[in-house]
Design an enzyme around this catalytic site. Structure first.
Site, PDB file in Angstrom:
ATOM      1  N   HIS A   1      -0.281   1.784  -3.416  1.00  0.00           N
ATOM      2  CA  HIS A   1      -1.500   2.548  -3.687  1.00  0.00           C
ATOM      3  C   HIS A   1      -1.506   3.088  -5.114  1.00  0.00           C
ATOM      4  O   HIS A   1      -0.458   3.271  -5.733  1.00  0.00           O
ATOM      5  CB  HIS A   1      -1.723   3.661  -2.640  1.00  0.00           C
TER       6      HIS A   1
ATOM      7  N   GLU B   1      -5.499   3.671  -0.612  1.00  0.00           N
ATOM      8  CA  GLU B   1      -4.541   3.003   0.250  1.00  0.00           C
ATOM      9  C   GLU B   1      -4.877   1.515   0.396  1.00  0.00           C
ATOM     10  O   GLU B   1      -5.986   1.085   0.047  1.00  0.00           O
ATOM     11  CB  GLU B   1      -4.549   3.697   1.621  1.00  0.00           C
TER      12      GLU B   1
ATOM     13  N   ASN C   1       3.537   1.561  -0.920  1.00  0.00           N
ATOM     14  CA  ASN C   1       2.639   0.552  -0.349  1.00  0.00           C
ATOM     15  C   ASN C   1       1.679  -0.006  -1.404  1.00  0.00           C
ATOM     16  O   ASN C   1       0.730  -0.694  -1.069  1.00  0.00           O
ATOM     17  CB  ASN C   1       1.854   1.145   0.836  1.00  0.00           C
TER      18      ASN C   1
ATOM     19  N   ASP D   1      -6.336  13.099  -7.641  1.00  0.00           N
ATOM     20  CA  ASP D   1      -6.576  13.375  -6.226  1.00  0.00           C
ATOM     21  C   ASP D   1      -6.144  14.782  -5.811  1.00  0.00           C
ATOM     22  O   ASP D   1      -5.493  15.502  -6.573  1.00  0.00           O
ATOM     23  CB  ASP D   1      -5.855  12.336  -5.347  1.00  0.00           C
TER      24      ASP D   1
END
Ligand code: PGA
Length: 239
Positions: A133, A138, A131, A67
């Site tokens: 990811h 996400e 979280n 990313d």
């Protein structure tokens, strides 16, 4: 899913580097999917040491990153500083999404094509978000998603705010999709510290949960997780 238990970050870094280095050493050509963030930094340091010690040419190594932020080169800078320059991977064999592309949709398609042209990813290294990811996929991301633009969650923005002392932190990023990641032949996920304990526990429940994107790895036939004591703490409390 294989779990390699290590005590702390130093051991995690060494084990991960040995794992990746043995892939590099034993292949005539290898496509590595690489991650940024805090967790793999020690692994990159060890890899740089090994490549010097073994005087290994890395002309057969190709890399694709997970990313990059939109309107930033933050991860380009990270990769050059911590990986490509010290390890010695030829520049033209490294690939990172272009966060400055004028047409971001086109850039996502270009990036998918790059991965295809390389023949796919042999080994993808992943971190895991607090979280759950993977990449910047996400919670709630479709498990079949391809490379796409994402709106980052507050949890991710605050975990990564420390990297943006000089430039404004972008709220969007380009990320390889979950479907793209799942096509990697092999996956190595690194998890360190208490903050990852919840996500790691969910991962090892074995069921799929779109709210914890990493759980999709239960669908992949060749995943190894290296987790330190902190990251395993909730998992081990239950067993
Ligand atoms: P970290 O990031 O290694 O900086 O904790 C991992 C991730 O967000 O995937």
């Amino acid at each position: 899913m294989k779990l390699i238990k290590v005590s702390g970050e130093e051991e995690l870094s060494r084990m991960a580097a040995e794992y990746v280095f043995s892939k590099i050493k034993n292949a005539d050509r290898v496509v590595l999917g690489l991650a940024t963030g805090r967790t793999p930094l020690g692994m990159y340091r060890h890899l740089s040491k090994y490549s010097k010690e073994y005087k290994l040419s890395l002309s057969h190594v190709h890399t694709v990153n997970l990313d990059e932020y939109v309107g930033s080169k933050a991860y380009h800078a990270y990769m050059h500083q911590n990986v490509f320059d010290p390890i010695g991977i030829p520049n033209h064999q490294t690939h990172i999404p272009d966060g400055y592309a004028v047409d971001l949709e086109k850039e996502c398609m270009r990036y998918e094509a790059v991965i295809q042209q390389l023949g796919g990813i042999d080994l993808q290294v992943l971190g895991i978000g607090e979280n759950g990811h993977i990449g910047f996929n996400e919670p709630g991301t479709d498990f079949s998603s391809r490379t796409h633009v994402v709106e980052l969650t507050e949890s991710t923005l605050s975990a990564n705010a420390k990297y943006f002392t000089r430039e404004k932190q972008p709220r969007k990023a380009i990320t390889m999709g979950i479907g793209t990641i799942l096509e990697s032949k092999e996956i190595l996920l690194l998890a360190a510290g208490l903050k990852k304990a919840h996500a790691v526990r969910e991962l090892f429940k074995g069921s799929l949960n779109e709210n914890i994107p990493a759980t999709v790895l239960n669908h992949h036939p060749n995943v190894t997780v290296i987790a330190d004591r902190g990251a395993r703490s909730l998992l081990e409390e239950e067993s």
